[in-house]
Design a protein around this motif. Structure first.
Motif, PDB file in Angstrom:
ATOM      1  N   GLU A 115     -30.991  -7.818  -8.430  1.00 13.67           N
ATOM      2  CA  GLU A 115     -30.975  -8.867  -9.453  1.00 13.67           C
ATOM      3  C   GLU A 115     -29.644  -9.627  -9.433  1.00 13.67           C
ATOM      4  OE1 GLU A 115     -33.564 -10.000 -11.211  1.00 13.67           O
ATOM      5  OE2 GLU A 115     -34.671  -8.543 -10.007  1.00 13.67           O
ATOM      6  N   GLN A 116     -28.545  -8.919  -9.232  1.00 17.03           N
ATOM      7  CA  GLN A 116     -27.236  -9.561  -9.168  1.00 17.03           C
ATOM      8  C   GLN A 116     -27.150 -10.494  -7.954  1.00 17.03           C
ATOM      9  OE1 GLN A 116     -24.796  -9.512 -11.433  1.00 17.03           O
ATOM     10  NE2 GLN A 116     -23.547 -10.874 -10.190  1.00 17.03           N
ATOM     11  N   LEU A 117     -27.685 -10.050  -6.834  1.00 19.13           N
ATOM     12  CA  LEU A 117     -27.687 -10.895  -5.627  1.00 19.13           C
ATOM     13  C   LEU A 117     -28.536 -12.154  -5.846  1.00 19.13           C
ATOM     14  CD1 LEU A 117     -27.969  -8.098  -2.927  1.00 19.13           C
ATOM     15  CD2 LEU A 117     -26.092  -9.742  -3.118  1.00 19.13           C
ATOM     16  N   LYS A 118     -29.669 -12.014  -6.516  1.00 15.36           N
ATOM     17  CA  LYS A 118     -30.512 -13.184  -6.815  1.00 15.36           C
ATOM     18  C   LYS A 118     -29.751 -14.166  -7.702  1.00 15.36           C
ATOM     19  CE  LYS A 118     -35.049 -10.944  -6.548  1.00 15.36           C
ATOM     20  NZ  LYS A 118     -36.220 -10.489  -7.330  1.00 15.36           N
ATOM     21  N   PHE A 119     -29.063 -13.617  -8.704  1.00 15.83           N
ATOM     22  CA  PHE A 119     -28.284 -14.449  -9.620  1.00 15.83           C
ATOM     23  C   PHE A 119     -27.183 -15.185  -8.864  1.00 15.83           C
ATOM     24  CE2 PHE A 119     -24.479 -14.847 -12.307  1.00 15.83           C
ATOM     25  CZ  PHE A 119     -24.960 -15.707 -13.278  1.00 15.83           C
ATOM     26  N   GLU A 120     -26.459 -14.479  -8.012  1.00 19.78           N
ATOM     27  CA  GLU A 120     -25.370 -15.095  -7.253  1.00 19.78           C
ATOM     28  C   GLU A 120     -25.895 -16.181  -6.319  1.00 19.78           C
ATOM     29  OE1 GLU A 120     -23.026 -12.074  -5.312  1.00 19.78           O
ATOM     30  OE2 GLU A 120     -22.661 -11.031  -7.197  1.00 19.78           O
ATOM     31  N   ARG A 121     -27.040 -15.948  -5.713  1.00 18.43           N
ATOM     32  CA  ARG A 121     -27.625 -16.942  -4.819  1.00 18.43           C
ATOM     33  C   ARG A 121     -28.002 -18.208  -5.587  1.00 18.43           C
ATOM     34  NH1 ARG A 121     -32.904 -15.612  -1.395  1.00 18.43           N
ATOM     35  NH2 ARG A 121     -33.769 -15.623  -3.480  1.00 18.43           N
ATOM     36  N   SER A 140     -28.006 -14.377   4.304  1.00 22.03           N
ATOM     37  CA  SER A 140     -27.158 -13.226   4.002  1.00 22.03           C
ATOM     38  C   SER A 140     -27.625 -12.527   2.730  1.00 22.03           C
ATOM     39  CB  SER A 140     -25.708 -13.686   3.862  1.00 22.03           C
ATOM     40  OG  SER A 140     -24.883 -12.612   3.517  1.00 22.03           O
ATOM     41  N   TYR A 141     -27.920 -13.327   1.694  1.00 27.51           N
ATOM     42  CA  TYR A 141     -28.424 -12.743   0.448  1.00 27.51           C
ATOM     43  C   TYR A 141     -29.764 -12.056   0.680  1.00 27.51           C
ATOM     44  CZ  TYR A 141     -24.827 -14.904  -2.482  1.00 27.51           C
ATOM     45  OH  TYR A 141     -23.637 -15.228  -3.065  1.00 27.51           O
ATOM     46  N   ASP A 142     -30.642 -12.716   1.435  1.00 31.21           N
ATOM     47  CA  ASP A 142     -31.954 -12.128   1.733  1.00 31.21           C
ATOM     48  C   ASP A 142     -31.807 -10.803   2.476  1.00 31.21           C
ATOM     49  OD1 ASP A 142     -33.227 -14.229   0.500  1.00 31.21           O
ATOM     50  OD2 ASP A 142     -33.662 -15.308   2.371  1.00 31.21           O
ATOM     51  N   LYS A 143     -30.890 -10.774   3.431  1.00 31.12           N
ATOM     52  CA  LYS A 143     -30.664  -9.552   4.221  1.00 31.12           C
ATOM     53  C   LYS A 143     -30.199  -8.411   3.310  1.00 31.12           C
ATOM     54  CE  LYS A 143     -27.914  -7.816   8.070  1.00 31.12           C
ATOM     55  NZ  LYS A 143     -26.830  -8.116   9.010  1.00 31.12           N
ATOM     56  N   GLU A 144     -29.272  -8.715   2.409  1.00 30.14           N
ATOM     57  CA  GLU A 144     -28.760  -7.694   1.481  1.00 30.14           C
ATOM     58  C   GLU A 144     -29.858  -7.213   0.529  1.00 30.14           C
ATOM     59  OE1 GLU A 144     -25.827  -6.066   1.435  1.00 30.14           O
ATOM     60  OE2 GLU A 144     -25.363  -7.138   3.289  1.00 30.14           O
ATOM     61  N   MET A 145     -30.658  -8.140   0.035  1.00 29.48           N
ATOM     62  CA  MET A 145     -31.741  -7.753  -0.881  1.00 29.48           C
ATOM     63  C   MET A 145     -32.794  -6.925  -0.148  1.00 29.48           C
ATOM     64  SD  MET A 145     -32.263 -10.991  -3.455  1.00 29.48           S
ATOM     65  CE  MET A 145     -32.195 -12.298  -2.238  1.00 29.48           C
ATOM     66  N   LYS A 146     -33.097  -7.303   1.088  1.00 25.67           N
ATOM     67  CA  LYS A 146     -34.077  -6.555   1.877  1.00 25.67           C
ATOM     68  C   LYS A 146     -33.574  -5.132   2.150  1.00 25.67           C
ATOM     69  CE  LYS A 146     -36.882  -6.836   6.024  1.00 25.67           C
ATOM     70  NZ  LYS A 146     -37.246  -7.591   7.218  1.00 25.67           N
ATOM     71  N   SER A 147     -32.289  -5.006   2.444  1.00 25.01           N
ATOM     72  CA  SER A 147     -31.689  -3.693   2.696  1.00 25.01           C
ATOM     73  C   SER A 147     -31.845  -2.789   1.473  1.00 25.01           C
ATOM     74  CB  SER A 147     -30.213  -3.861   3.048  1.00 25.01           C
ATOM     75  OG  SER A 147     -29.534  -2.632   3.012  1.00 25.01           O
ATOM     76  N   ARG A 148     -31.576  -3.341   0.296  1.00 32.85           N
ATOM     77  CA  ARG A 148     -31.697  -2.555  -0.931  1.00 32.85           C
ATOM     78  C   ARG A 148     -33.159  -2.229  -1.243  1.00 32.85           C
ATOM     79  NH1 ARG A 148     -27.054  -5.039  -0.733  1.00 32.85           N
ATOM     80  NH2 ARG A 148     -25.233  -4.336  -1.912  1.00 32.85           N
ATOM     81  N   ALA A 149     -34.052  -3.164  -0.961  1.00 30.95           N
ATOM     82  CA  ALA A 149     -35.481  -2.917  -1.178  1.00 30.95           C
ATOM     83  C   ALA A 149     -35.975  -1.781  -0.271  1.00 30.95           C
ATOM     84  CB  ALA A 149     -36.283  -4.192  -0.927  1.00 30.95           C
ATOM     85  N   GLU A 150     -35.475  -1.728   0.958  1.00 28.91           N
ATOM     86  CA  GLU A 150     -35.845  -0.638   1.863  1.00 28.91           C
ATOM     87  C   GLU A 150     -35.343   0.704   1.329  1.00 28.91           C
ATOM     88  OE1 GLU A 150     -37.758  -0.447   4.650  1.00 28.91           O
ATOM     89  OE2 GLU A 150     -38.292  -2.523   4.180  1.00 28.91           O
ATOM     90  N   LYS A 151     -34.131   0.715   0.790  1.00 26.11           N
ATOM     91  CA  LYS A 151     -33.579   1.947   0.212  1.00 26.11           C
ATOM     92  C   LYS A 151     -34.418   2.400  -0.976  1.00 26.11           C
ATOM     93  CE  LYS A 151     -28.842   1.132   1.737  1.00 26.11           C
ATOM     94  NZ  LYS A 151     -27.465   0.795   1.356  1.00 26.11           N
ATOM     95  N   ILE A 152     -34.916   1.450  -1.753  1.00 27.97           N
ATOM     96  CA  ILE A 152     -35.788   1.781  -2.888  1.00 27.97           C
ATOM     97  C   ILE A 152     -37.079   2.416  -2.389  1.00 27.97           C
ATOM     98  CG2 ILE A 152     -37.228   0.779  -4.726  1.00 27.97           C
ATOM     99  CD1 ILE A 152     -34.883  -1.177  -5.259  1.00 27.97           C
ATOM    100  N   LYS A 153     -37.656   1.873  -1.314  1.00 24.50           N
ATOM    101  CA  LYS A 153     -38.873   2.449  -0.739  1.00 24.50           C
ATOM    102  C   LYS A 153     -38.634   3.886  -0.288  1.00 24.50           C
ATOM    103  CE  LYS A 153     -41.045  -1.784   0.978  1.00 24.50           C
ATOM    104  NZ  LYS A 153     -41.429  -2.533   2.185  1.00 24.50           N
ATOM    105  N   ILE A 154     -37.484   4.126   0.331  1.00 18.74           N
ATOM    106  CA  ILE A 154     -37.145   5.480   0.788  1.00 18.74           C
ATOM    107  C   ILE A 154     -37.010   6.418  -0.413  1.00 18.74           C
ATOM    108  CG2 ILE A 154     -35.334   6.877   1.875  1.00 18.74           C
ATOM    109  CD1 ILE A 154     -34.885   4.429   3.775  1.00 18.74           C
ATOM    110  N   LEU A 155     -36.341   5.951  -1.470  1.00 21.78           N
ATOM    111  CA  LEU A 155     -36.196   6.774  -2.676  1.00 21.78           C
ATOM    112  C   LEU A 155     -37.560   7.078  -3.297  1.00 21.78           C
ATOM    113  CD1 LEU A 155     -33.044   5.215  -4.358  1.00 21.78           C
ATOM    114  CD2 LEU A 155     -33.279   7.570  -3.558  1.00 21.78           C
TER     115      LEU A 155
END
Length: 131
Positions: free
Chosen positions: A40-46, A63-78
């Protein structure tokens, strides 16, 4: 006899109890919430950057998309890990981590036994067994 200390990998396993299961799930849930806040913070900053620039900067957006995608993948793993924890029966041994330990080696030691992975078994924070 002169000995030598070597560093060896030691596996730490946890015996799953109601308490430790609950703690694992709570910890995973907190990590997931933190990752969602970061997205959410990355979306706001973008959005803020787009308003300032008044032009869509594709490299910044990428860059923002890449960071958000990385975090979304971590959420899937969790989510997957939490599903697995829910399915595990109480009393199961789960690998918690690997640590490094010192082992004394002296002439006459059985090298094969020294090389075998050592395991520490923990139940609710108390060492139960060393294998």
């Amino acid at each position: 006899m002169i000995g030598l200390q070597i560093i060896q990998t030691v596996i730490v396993k946890q015996i799953l109890t109601e308490n430790s299961k609950s703690e694992l799930l709570d910890s995973s849930q907190l990590k997931k919430q933190q990752l969602q806040k970061e997205i959410e913070q990355l979306k706001f900053e973008r959005r803020k950057l787009e308003k300032i620039k008044k032009v869509v900067n594709t490299s910044a957006n990428g860059s923002y998309d890449k960071e958000m995608k990385s975090r979304a993948e971590k959420i899937k793993i969790l989510d997957f890990q939490m599903d697995q924890i829910h399915m595990l029966p109480i009393g199961s041994e789960i690998k918690e981590k690997e640590i490094q330990g010192l082992v004394e080696v002296v002439p006459g030691d059985n090298w094969d036994q020294l090389q075998a992975f050592k395991t520490i078994i923990i139940k609710d924070g108390i060492v139960q067994e060393i294998r």
